[in-house]
Motif scaffolding. Structure first.
Motif, PDB file in Angstrom:
ATOM      1  N   ASP A  65       0.838  -1.328   0.077  1.00 32.35           N
ATOM      2  CA  ASP A  65       0.130   0.033  -0.117  1.00 32.35           C
ATOM      3  C   ASP A  65       0.902   1.380   0.079  1.00 32.35           C
ATOM      4  OD1 ASP A  65      -2.116   1.939   0.448  1.00 32.35           O
ATOM      5  OD2 ASP A  65      -2.777   0.996   2.301  1.00 32.35           O
ATOM      6  N   ILE A  66       0.942   1.868  -1.173  1.00 29.73           N
ATOM      7  CA  ILE A  66       1.951   3.127  -1.518  1.00 29.73           C
ATOM      8  C   ILE A  66       1.143   4.220  -0.611  1.00 29.73           C
ATOM      9  CG2 ILE A  66       3.108   4.494  -3.079  1.00 29.73           C
ATOM     10  CD1 ILE A  66       4.684   2.158  -2.587  1.00 29.73           C
ATOM     11  N   GLY A  67       1.761   5.305  -0.194  1.00 26.28           N
ATOM     12  CA  GLY A  67       1.278   6.404   0.554  1.00 26.28           C
ATOM     13  C   GLY A  67      -0.037   6.017   1.333  1.00 26.28           C
ATOM     14  N   CYS A  68       0.430   5.151   2.331  1.00 24.63           N
ATOM     15  CA  CYS A  68      -0.920   4.608   2.998  1.00 24.63           C
ATOM     16  C   CYS A  68      -1.722   5.429   3.817  1.00 24.63           C
ATOM     17  CB  CYS A  68      -0.430   3.382   3.940  1.00 24.63           C
ATOM     18  SG  CYS A  68       0.817   3.659   5.079  1.00 24.63           S
ATOM     19  N   SER A  74      -4.615  -0.948   3.705  1.00 22.64           N
ATOM     20  CA  SER A  74      -3.670  -2.011   4.365  1.00 22.64           C
ATOM     21  C   SER A  74      -4.575  -2.703   5.250  1.00 22.64           C
ATOM     22  CB  SER A  74      -2.369  -1.483   5.091  1.00 22.64           C
ATOM     23  OG  SER A  74      -1.635  -0.744   4.071  1.00 22.64           O
ATOM     24  N   ILE A  75      -5.239  -2.161   6.168  1.00 14.06           N
ATOM     25  CA  ILE A  75      -6.075  -2.786   7.105  1.00 14.06           C
ATOM     26  C   ILE A  75      -7.095  -3.734   6.423  1.00 14.06           C
ATOM     27  CG2 ILE A  75      -7.858  -2.473   8.998  1.00 14.06           C
ATOM     28  CD1 ILE A  75      -6.115   0.047   9.538  1.00 14.06           C
ATOM     29  N   ALA A  76      -7.868  -3.129   5.443  1.00 14.81           N
ATOM     30  CA  ALA A  76      -8.663  -3.804   4.925  1.00 14.81           C
ATOM     31  C   ALA A  76      -8.104  -5.312   4.303  1.00 14.81           C
ATOM     32  CB  ALA A  76      -9.588  -3.096   3.691  1.00 14.81           C
ATOM     33  N   ASP A  96       4.753   4.836   3.713  1.00 12.60           N
ATOM     34  CA  ASP A  96       4.378   6.071   3.504  1.00 12.60           C
ATOM     35  C   ASP A  96       5.618   6.881   4.088  1.00 12.60           C
ATOM     36  OD1 ASP A  96       3.403   9.001   4.157  1.00 12.60           O
ATOM     37  OD2 ASP A  96       1.608   7.975   3.564  1.00 12.60           O
ATOM     38  N   ILE A  97       6.036   7.847   3.335  1.00 14.11           N
ATOM     39  CA  ILE A  97       7.346   8.458   3.512  1.00 14.11           C
ATOM     40  C   ILE A  97       6.966   9.371   5.097  1.00 14.11           C
ATOM     41  CG2 ILE A  97       8.303   8.451   1.432  1.00 14.11           C
ATOM     42  CD1 ILE A  97       7.464  11.465   1.134  1.00 14.11           C
ATOM     43  N   THR A 141      -1.071   4.583  11.090  1.00 11.98           N
ATOM     44  CA  THR A 141      -1.259   3.287  10.534  1.00 11.98           C
ATOM     45  C   THR A 141      -1.328   2.115  11.454  1.00 11.98           C
ATOM     46  OG1 THR A 141      -0.879   3.751   8.113  1.00 11.98           O
ATOM     47  CG2 THR A 141      -0.812   1.346   8.873  1.00 11.98           C
ATOM     48  N   ASN A 142      -0.197   2.075  12.211  1.00 12.98           N
ATOM     49  CA  ASN A 142      -0.145   1.023  13.380  1.00 12.98           C
ATOM     50  C   ASN A 142      -1.021   1.106  14.283  1.00 12.98           C
ATOM     51  OD1 ASN A 142       2.101  -0.580  12.391  1.00 12.98           O
ATOM     52  ND2 ASN A 142       3.577   1.132  12.878  1.00 12.98           N
ATOM     53  N   ILE A 143      -1.325   2.355  14.785  1.00 12.68           N
ATOM     54  CA  ILE A 143      -2.368   2.563  15.887  1.00 12.68           C
ATOM     55  C   ILE A 143      -3.729   2.178  15.385  1.00 12.68           C
ATOM     56  CG2 ILE A 143      -3.848   4.436  16.878  1.00 12.68           C
ATOM     57  CD1 ILE A 143      -1.242   6.246  16.870  1.00 12.68           C
ATOM     58  N   ASN A 144      -4.044   2.492  13.925  1.00 11.55           N
ATOM     59  CA  ASN A 144      -5.254   1.842  13.454  1.00 11.55           C
ATOM     60  C   ASN A 144      -5.416   0.403  13.196  1.00 11.55           C
ATOM     61  OD1 ASN A 144      -6.742   4.421  13.460  1.00 11.55           O
ATOM     62  ND2 ASN A 144      -5.570   4.993  11.444  1.00 11.55           N
ATOM     63  N   ALA A 145      -4.174  -0.381  12.913  1.00 11.03           N
ATOM     64  CA  ALA A 145      -4.183  -1.641  12.670  1.00 11.03           C
ATOM     65  C   ALA A 145      -4.504  -2.317  14.072  1.00 11.03           C
ATOM     66  CB  ALA A 145      -2.786  -1.987  12.112  1.00 11.03           C
ATOM     67  N   GLU A 146      -3.907  -1.770  15.207  1.00 16.32           N
ATOM     68  CA  GLU A 146      -4.043  -2.391  16.537  1.00 16.32           C
ATOM     69  C   GLU A 146      -5.495  -2.020  16.848  1.00 16.32           C
ATOM     70  OE1 GLU A 146      -2.748  -1.993  21.319  1.00 16.32           O
ATOM     71  OE2 GLU A 146      -1.439  -0.708  19.564  1.00 16.32           O
ATOM     72  N   LEU A 147      -6.340  -0.954  16.743  1.00 12.56           N
ATOM     73  CA  LEU A 147      -7.620  -0.724  16.784  1.00 12.56           C
ATOM     74  C   LEU A 147      -8.528  -1.769  16.064  1.00 12.56           C
ATOM     75  CD1 LEU A 147      -9.244   1.478  18.354  1.00 12.56           C
ATOM     76  CD2 LEU A 147      -9.363   2.602  16.293  1.00 12.56           C
ATOM     77  N   ASN A 148      -8.127  -2.103  15.051  1.00  9.07           N
ATOM     78  CA  ASN A 148      -8.816  -3.164  14.139  1.00  9.07           C
ATOM     79  C   ASN A 148      -8.555  -4.485  14.135  1.00  9.07           C
ATOM     80  OD1 ASN A 148     -10.945  -1.726  12.162  1.00  9.07           O
ATOM     81  ND2 ASN A 148      -9.000  -0.320  12.360  1.00  9.07           N
TER      82      ASN A 148
END
Length: 215
Positions: free
Chosen positions: A78-81, A87-89, A102-103, A111-118
């Protein structure tokens, strides 16, 4: 530094499901956040694109959630996530590997916070991978990146090359000017979605978003 970034994100965002993919809980800057109305000098982040769920990203994530077979057992980049929704989907739909790239270090932290949330597992990376041959991935996700003609030209040449090398390229976009008719003629339209009213209001009046596959 990571702890400080995490603290800032948690302080200035709210968990939202008011978007095209309510299955995903995402920390975003919403109209309910003080930062929504803050002046530029009061914002603690530089260009917090990761804090908004852009329509192309919403369409890509929606498509993946509705078509899990498109990512199942595949290696996804996932570029420019941004907030990490695509990514989570993909992780939810049983992708073999997911790398959210993402740069912006704030984006990968969000993204890591949201991944953990999901409750999903994925990897993150802050290298500039545009131009990479992506040999370790099957599918490349691109959302809302055709916003500037000069950059769109560089981006499309790269995507065209890796597509020709057998990679699947999925592009989420609401109709930005960089995704020209000539470029669209090289793509197959996979899906079009009507954005929820909240999302349309938050995204400069875009009412629909689409997912394309580069041929």
């Amino acid at each position: 530094m990571l702890k400080e970034i995490t603290s800032l994100i948690l302080k200035h965002t709210l968990v939202s499901r008011r978007h095209l993919t309510p299955e995903l809980a995402l920390r975003l800057i919403t109209p309910d956040c003080p930062l929504w109305r803050a002046g530029e000098g009061d914002v603690p982040f530089k260009d917090p694109f990761w804090a908004f769920y852009w329509p192309g990203g919403q369409a890509t994530a929606r498509y993946i959630l509705d078509n899990g077979e498109s990512v199942k057992n595949l290696r996804i980049l996932d570029i420019g996530c941004g907030c990490g929704a695509g990514s989570i989907a993909a992780a939810k739909m049983n992708a073999k590997q997911v790398l959210a790239n993402d740069i912006d270090k704030y984006a990968v932290t969000a993204t890591n916070i949201n991944a953990e949330l999901n409750k999903v597992n994925l990897e993150t990376n802050t290298d500039n991978l545009i131009g990479d041959d992506c040999e370790h991935f099957d599918t490349i996700l691109i959302g809302d990146m055709f916003y500037d003609e000069e950059f769109a030209n560089v981006l499309f040449k790269w995507l065209d090359r890796i597509s020709a090398n057998g990679k699947t390229v999925l592009i989420g976009d609401p109709g930005r000017h960089g995704l020209t008719e000539k470029r669209r003629s090289r793509m197959t339209l996979l899906a079009q979605y009507k954005l929820p009213s909240d999302s349309a209001m938050e995204n400069n009046g875009f009412t629909h978003s689409t997912v394309w596959k580069l041929n």
